[in-house]
Design a protein around this motif. Sequence first.
Motif, short mmCIF file in Angstrom:
data_model
loop_
_atom_site.label_atom_id
_atom_site.label_comp_id
_atom_site.label_asym_id
_atom_site.label_seq_id
_atom_site.Cartn_x
_atom_site.Cartn_y
_atom_site.Cartn_z
N VAL A 1 15.63 -23.17 -14.17
CA VAL A 1 16.66 -22.27 -13.85
C VAL A 1 16.40 -21.46 -13.07
O VAL A 1 15.81 -20.37 -13.25
N ARG A 2 17.19 -21.33 -11.81
CA ARG A 2 16.90 -20.37 -10.65
C ARG A 2 18.04 -19.24 -11.00
O ARG A 2 18.98 -19.32 -11.20
N ILE A 3 17.17 -17.87 -10.67
CA ILE A 3 18.04 -16.74 -10.64
C ILE A 3 18.35 -16.29 -9.27
O ILE A 3 17.07 -15.96 -8.57
N GLU A 4 19.30 -16.32 -8.62
CA GLU A 4 19.50 -15.93 -7.42
C GLU A 4 19.93 -14.59 -7.20
O GLU A 4 21.13 -14.17 -7.75
N PRO A 5 19.52 -13.84 -6.53
CA PRO A 5 19.78 -12.47 -6.38
C PRO A 5 21.00 -12.11 -5.70
O PRO A 5 21.14 -13.12 -4.62
N GLY A 6 21.87 -11.55 -6.17
CA GLY A 6 23.24 -11.33 -5.43
C GLY A 6 24.35 -12.24 -5.52
O GLY A 6 25.34 -12.20 -4.96
N VAL A 7 23.78 -13.30 -6.15
CA VAL A 7 24.90 -14.32 -6.65
C VAL A 7 25.58 -14.00 -8.15
O VAL A 7 24.70 -13.75 -8.90
N ARG A 8 26.71 -14.54 -8.12
CA ARG A 8 27.38 -14.08 -9.45
C ARG A 8 27.40 -15.70 -10.24
O ARG A 8 27.66 -16.60 -9.57
#
Length: 311
Positions: free
Chosen positions: A89-96
């Motif tokens: 699971v990727r954690i994308e900065p700035g994404v809700r």
Amino acid sequence: MDTGSTADIVCIGVLTYDAIAVADQFPAPDSRQVARDVVFAGGGPAATAAVAAKRLGGSVAMIGTVGDDAEGELILSGLQAEGVDIRGVRIEPGVRSSASVVLVDAAQHTRAIVNRPATSPMIDDVAADILGRARWIHTDHMGWEPVRRYLQNVPSAQRPRLSVDGGNPIPDFDPAGVDLYVPTLEALRRQYGPAPTPDLLRRALDDGAGRVIATDGGHGCVGLEDGHLVRSPGHPAPIVSTLGAGDVFHGALVCALARGESPEHAMAYANVAAAMSCAAVDGRSAIPTDHDVRAALAPPTTPPVPEEARS
């Protein structure tokens, strides 16, 4: 890249965090009513299928995308608590992260969902390594396109088996090469038009699906085995909410098939798991264990007759 993951089942697609309210009936505009309950829980078709498969005894990993926000942390902690491998699971900065508000009508057993959409999954090197070790890949409507592209570059002899949740519309979907296609009957009608159930199933098989099992809500599910219609009736169970029941069905079905169960038994097994999951407001907390499902499937036993009563 070696992630160390050896999950047999990898689910790819939507992860959400849900706020769920149960009301006696859907409220009228500008009205106010007291909820029977309000629950906050993880959701999403692929993610809930992953939780179901894990709780039923499978070895499961999840691939998807969340944001670096509070909802993303709650989504991931919920999966970790269940023992699902979340390294894909990727954690994308700035994404809700995806989130939903769900209103359940307790009288009609219906629901309305307002959703902040999920970010499409990405198959990076970590995810590709996890997929490459899997025996089964299960995808929902959001995971389909990344999975399709990924499998184009995998030699057929090395491909995991592929399960597709066809309950939600998938643009330009083609079941060719899909080992297990599981739409709703309504989705098959949208795809192929009005026709008797056996004809709908045959159309999907003719289009290249290896096996088609269609769900029919509380009526259970139907499939074709050796050209014959197989119907597995729904399992009677108390219903608080049907939220996530279809996703639980998918996770249970793949889990049973991955263990080598027959399709007929897997269908019955998945029906029971999905029905039992309806005992809670959210789609996860009432998901049963493998022991619970097998106990519900076991035929009733006749108590022994005392020796003196036989004479």
